[in-house]
Design an enzyme around this catalytic site. Structure first.
Site, PDB file in Angstrom:
ATOM      1  N   HIS A  78      27.816  -4.825 -11.265  1.00 13.06           N
ATOM      2  CA  HIS A  78      28.616  -5.674 -10.379  1.00 13.06           C
ATOM      3  C   HIS A  78      27.863  -6.893  -9.859  1.00 13.06           C
ATOM      4  CE1 HIS A  78      31.692  -2.344  -9.136  1.00 13.06           C
ATOM      5  NE2 HIS A  78      31.406  -2.319 -10.436  1.00 13.06           N
ATOM      6  N   ARG A 136      35.497 -10.039 -13.800  1.00  8.87           N
ATOM      7  CA  ARG A 136      35.890 -10.443 -12.449  1.00  8.87           C
ATOM      8  C   ARG A 136      34.693 -10.542 -11.507  1.00  8.87           C
ATOM      9  NH1 ARG A 136      37.138  -4.974 -12.762  1.00  8.87           N
ATOM     10  NH2 ARG A 136      36.401  -3.657 -11.043  1.00  8.87           N
ATOM     11  N   HIS A 150       0.822  -1.217   0.000  1.00 12.17           N
ATOM     12  CA  HIS A 150       0.000   0.000   0.000  1.00 12.17           C
ATOM     13  C   HIS A 150       0.854   1.266   0.000  1.00 12.17           C
ATOM     14  CE1 HIS A 150       0.841  -1.280   4.101  1.00 12.17           C
ATOM     15  NE2 HIS A 150       0.699  -0.031   4.497  1.00 12.17           N
TER      16      HIS A 150
END
Length: 211
Positions: free
Chosen positions: A159, A193, A70
């Site tokens: 990321h 990475r 809500h």
């Protein structure tokens, strides 16, 4: 003696934008960070867009599940409307009024659609954006991120490979919320990475959801 009219104070949105640019500049500054390996110092790819309306992608990737309690109902409605205008297919998981409801129910509905592949992305709005993220992240395969500014939205996608965005209607207005949604949808997952780290998050899903 005459006095010049003072310059108007910047708006809240202008201040947030300035702070975000400063933070991005600091985060992107060159030089190694102690305690990290050399591979962690490579610059991030630039965002895949130049601003503007969040772009809808082709094919089955165009579906976004939206939900709210809500407290987030009004903002959810505005976001869904703008996304439809931008060409996205919207799956509205509720709620449909300002009547008090429980946010975990709607976070779950959105998360299940994303986890099953029915919707490519999910957006949930509650008062702070925190509880809905907690609930959504209980669903294996969901990586929900509460974002409060443009920088966190970009980071969550680049990321963390986030696939559900949660927003706090009590702390951000419609203009900033739309900027966050636009940045989040338009920013690509960087991989590289970061992939091994996200793989570890997904492994935790498998480990703790196993019977």
């Amino acid at each position: 003696m005459t006095f010049s009219r003072p310059e108007p104070l910047p708006s809240e949105e202008e201040v947030r934008s300035i702070v975000a640019r400063i933070v991005d500049g600091i985060a992107g500054s060159p030089g190694p960070v102690p305690g990290t390996d050399e591979s962690d110092q490579r610059p991030e790819p630039a965002p895949s867009h130049a601003g503007g309306v969040a772009p809808a992608v082709d094919g089955g990737e165009r579906s976004i599940a939206v939900g709210a309690d809500h407290g987030g109902f009004a903002l959810k409605e505005r976001i869904a409307f703008k996304l439809k205008e931008a060409g996205w297919d919207i799956a509205d998981c509720g709620t449909d009024s300002h009547e008090a409801v429980d946010y975990p129910d709607f976070a779950l509905a959105v998360a299940q659609r994303v986890a099953s592949g029915e919707s490519r992305w999910g957006i949930v709005v509650d008062g702070a954006g925190i509880g809905s993220a907690m609930a959504a992240n209980k669903v294996p395969g969901v990586r929900a991120a509460p974002c409060h500014d443009i920088s966190s939205a970009r980071n969550a996608r680049q990321h963390n490979h986030a696939n559900v965005l949660t927003l706090g209607a009590g702390s951000i207005g419609e203009t900033l919320a739309w900027q966050i949604v636009t940045e989040w949808l338009a920013t690509d997952w960087a991989g590289g990475r970061h992939a091994r780290r996200v793989a570890k998050i997904d492994a935790l899903d498998r480990q703790y959801s196993s019977p």
